[in-house]
Design an enzyme around this catalytic site. Structure first.
Site, PDB file in Angstrom:
ATOM      1  N   SER A  89       0.827  -1.203   0.000  1.00  0.00           N
ATOM      2  CA  SER A  89       0.000   0.000   0.000  1.00  0.00           C
ATOM      3  C   SER A  89       0.860   1.250   0.000  1.00  0.00           C
ATOM      4  O   SER A  89       2.071   1.188   0.197  1.00  0.00           O
ATOM      5  CB  SER A  89      -0.921   0.003   1.219  1.00  0.00           C
ATOM      6  OG  SER A  89      -0.149  -0.011   2.396  1.00  0.00           O
ATOM      7  N   ASP A  90       0.196   2.368  -0.204  1.00  0.00           N
ATOM      8  CA  ASP A  90       0.842   3.663  -0.072  1.00  0.00           C
ATOM      9  C   ASP A  90      -0.227   4.699   0.217  1.00  0.00           C
ATOM     10  O   ASP A  90      -1.399   4.492  -0.096  1.00  0.00           O
ATOM     11  CB  ASP A  90       1.634   4.051  -1.322  1.00  0.00           C
ATOM     12  CG  ASP A  90       2.661   5.123  -1.004  1.00  0.00           C
ATOM     13  OD1 ASP A  90       3.652   4.794  -0.330  1.00  0.00           O
ATOM     14  OD2 ASP A  90       2.451   6.287  -1.382  1.00  0.00           O
ATOM     15  N   ILE A  91       0.179   5.790   0.833  1.00  0.00           N
ATOM     16  CA  ILE A  91      -0.743   6.875   1.155  1.00  0.00           C
ATOM     17  C   ILE A  91       0.002   8.196   1.054  1.00  0.00           C
ATOM     18  O   ILE A  91       1.197   8.265   1.373  1.00  0.00           O
ATOM     19  CB  ILE A  91      -1.367   6.694   2.560  1.00  0.00           C
ATOM     20  CG1 ILE A  91      -2.470   7.723   2.814  1.00  0.00           C
ATOM     21  CG2 ILE A  91      -0.309   6.732   3.633  1.00  0.00           C
ATOM     22  CD1 ILE A  91      -3.303   7.436   4.051  1.00  0.00           C
TER      23      ILE A  91
END
Length: 174
Positions: A89-91
């Site tokens: 994931s990434d944010i």
């Protein structure tokens, strides 16, 4: 590994969390899952996109690709191999239309928080789940909008910086 601790569940699968995020580890652990942690060790700053949605999607995919490249993938694809799910994931935060990634210093975290109390901020996150046995990938994007953080002052900095610096802003689905 993917079986819940203390669960009578019939389905069993392994989970590899492709992240060193304290928050992501905590979520899986609190849900009762056992999992292995592997980090992608990629240069995220070398991957650029104009759109925050595209950026977080491409980064989650790059992390999955980097981890998969270090695995003996044939072992995961064997007929009798246990299903293994890789979660990456990434944010990013978006402030007044500008993408802001994880602060690189405590001072930058302070600057980010001060600015968030004065204007519109949102977070855009992407999660990608890859079934290593089948090769099937499925991902999604989540956005959270915050009009301002009027509660910010120097006294609340410690608690707020933990949120921003370690896990950024937590997204909530209404």
């Amino acid at each position: 590994m993917g079986e819940m601790v203390g669960s009578q569940s019939q389905s069993s699968f392994k989970i590899i969390l492709g992240s060193s995020s304290i928050a992501r580890k905590k979520i899986l652990a609190e849900m009762g899952y056992k999992f292995e942690v592997m980090t992608a060790d990629i240069d995220e700053k070398s991957i650029r996109r104009e759109s925050p949605e595209e950026l977080v999607t491409v980064l989650a995919e790059a992390k999955a690709d980097a981890i998969i490249s270090r695995l003996n993938i044939k072992d995961y694809k064997e007929k009798d191999a246990e299903t293994t799910l890789l979660i990456t994931s990434d944010i990013v935060a978006v402030y007044e239309g500008t993408i802001r990634e994880k602060p690189t210093s405590e001072e930058e975290a302070r600057q980010f928080l001060r600015s968030y109390s004065q204007g519109h901020v949102s977070t855009v996150g992407s999660v990608l789940v890859t079934n290593l046995k089948t090769g099937i990938k499925h991902g999604g994007i989540d956005k959270a909008e915050v009009s301002s953080l009027p509660w910010f002052d120097e006294e609340t900095y410690c608690n707020a910086s933990i949120i921003l610096y370690q896990v950024k802003l937590r997204t909530i689905n209404p």
